[in-house]
Enzyme design. Structure first.
Site, PDB file in Angstrom:
ATOM      1  N   CYS A  15      -4.383   5.459  -1.991  1.00 45.68           N
ATOM      2  CA  CYS A  15      -5.086   4.847  -3.025  1.00 45.68           C
ATOM      3  C   CYS A  15      -4.865   5.653  -4.333  1.00 45.68           C
ATOM      4  O   CYS A  15      -5.512   6.543  -4.501  1.00 45.68           O
ATOM      5  CB  CYS A  15      -6.516   4.588  -2.726  1.00 45.68           C
TER       6      CYS A  15
ATOM      7  N   HIS B  58      -5.789   6.277   7.355  1.00 47.33           N
ATOM      8  CA  HIS B  58      -4.861   6.968   6.941  1.00 47.33           C
ATOM      9  C   HIS B  58      -4.699   8.299   7.592  1.00 47.33           C
ATOM     10  O   HIS B  58      -5.725   8.771   8.504  1.00 47.33           O
ATOM     11  CB  HIS B  58      -5.577   7.570   5.295  1.00 47.33           C
TER      12      HIS B  58
ATOM     13  N   ASP C  33       0.859  -1.087   0.080  1.00 48.18           N
ATOM     14  CA  ASP C  33       0.009   0.049  -0.054  1.00 48.18           C
ATOM     15  C   ASP C  33       0.914   1.208  -0.131  1.00 48.18           C
ATOM     16  O   ASP C  33       0.700   2.323  -0.481  1.00 48.18           O
ATOM     17  CB  ASP C  33      -0.898  -0.003   1.143  1.00 48.18           C
TER      18      ASP C  33
ATOM     19  N   HIS D  86      -7.939   0.284   9.332  1.00 52.77           N
ATOM     20  CA  HIS D  86      -6.676   0.829   8.363  1.00 52.77           C
ATOM     21  C   HIS D  86      -7.051   2.126   8.047  1.00 52.77           C
ATOM     22  O   HIS D  86      -7.735   2.770   7.384  1.00 52.77           O
ATOM     23  CB  HIS D  86      -7.226  -0.142   6.706  1.00 52.77           C
TER      24      HIS D  86
ATOM     25  N   ASN E 224      -0.941   6.356   4.804  1.00 52.73           N
ATOM     26  CA  ASN E 224      -1.404   5.804   5.733  1.00 52.73           C
ATOM     27  C   ASN E 224      -0.636   6.172   7.377  1.00 52.73           C
ATOM     28  O   ASN E 224       0.240   6.918   7.378  1.00 52.73           O
ATOM     29  CB  ASN E 224      -0.893   4.296   5.670  1.00 52.73           C
TER      30      ASN E 224
END
Length: 302
Positions: free
Chosen positions: A240, A209, A16, A207, A249
């Site tokens: 993304c 950010h 990612d 998850h 992140n």
């Protein structure tokens, strides 16, 4: 309030974190970074994605990288699998866990997966069955749970529906994504309160950010309701490519440092983690958003 005594970190930086980077890292460089993360005792490392190279050029060496890893038995090495072709490559790679992806936003799912949510569910169901038949662990990301760049707010009913459906496939863990960094502590608390009435906390990961600086506050909020699994990326790398504005992140070292200060165990070697963050910052040739990385630089240069 009872906070957990131990938290499990899922390091997603090599996948990612790098997927949106304009600078190409050679396979040997990625291998070096993953070796550094391994040396820091990260218990889970998502190393790449078996996505078509035209979609994510930064990960076009997925097969070569997976074949070159110096794996340790007590660490889970995972990869994202977008479709059946990717699943074939995943099986050839001999990794430990397969992760799959779906969005709770129909628009985001179509832009990211080039198919409807209904179609993606069918693919995930089949791939999960094949992974389980091989005795492998499985994970599914649900994206845009706290906000979508196209549809703004996704209904909680849709998040519940997808979570229920994915768990019915016998997927081991669901990671709920704050894809564009819009989540705030009160929203996180409200959504988790609803989710945890229906699903066990040990099936759920978060998850976050840190796009707008609320990543750690959201982690703390999730801790308070019993969540013990969190995705993070060394240095705060990430974003993304199909979600404008989703930079960063939450940084692994920031999460680990906060947990350590709170007396919550991760078993991660913090100095080794900082070295890995320093190294990847040098390789991508830009200042990363990690707070601990800045503090580390200040400490060593003052």
């Amino acid at each position: 309030m009872m906070l957990p005594t131990k938290v499990h970190i899922r390091e997603v930086g090599p996948r990612d974190g790098l997927q949106n980077e304009p600078i190409w890292l050679k396979t040997k460089e990625k291998q070096t970074w993953i070796n550094m993360l391994t040396a820091a005792h990260l218990p889970y490392i998502e190393v790449t994605s078996f996505v078509h190279p035209d979609w994510v050029p930064a990960l076009r060496d997925a097969k070569e990288l997976a074949a070159s890893l110096n794996k340790k038995n007590d660490i889970t090495y995972a990869a994202l699998i977008p479709n059946e072709i990717g699943l074939t490559h995943f099986f050839e790679a001999n990794l430990d866990e397969g992760a799959m992806f779906i969005s709770s936003s129909e628009t985001h799912n179509k832009k990211n997966m080039n198919q409807s949510i209904h179609e993606t569910l069918s693919v995930i169901k089949q791939m999960t069955a094949e992974l389980k038949a091989e005795g492998l662990k499985t994970r599914a990301y649900i994206s845009t749970v706290f906000g979508c760049p196209y549809e703004k707010q996704v209904s909680m009913d849709e998040v519940l529906r997808l979570t229920d459906r994915l768990l019915s496939y016998d997927i081991d863990e669901i990671s709920l994504g704050d894809t564009i960094g819009e989540a705030h502590p009160l929203q996180v608390e409200r959504r988790l309160d609803i989710l945890l009435e229906r699903f066990p906390a040990d099936k759920i990961a978060l998850h976050f950010h840190d796009t707008k600086g609320m990543g750690l506050a959201n982690v703390y909020t999730a801790l308070k309701v019993g969540i013990t699994k969190f995705d993070s990326s060394t240095g705060g790398l990430g974003g993304c490519p199909y979600a404008p504005g989703s930079s960063g992140n939450v940084a692994t070292e920031d999460v680990v440092h906060m947990l350590k200060k709170m007396g919550i165990e991760t078993n991660i070697d913090f100095p080794a983690l900082i070295k890995a963050a320093e190294w990847i910052e040098m390789k991508v040739d830009r200042t990363l958003p990690s707070h601990c990385l800045r503090a580390f630089h200040s400490h060593t240069t003052s």
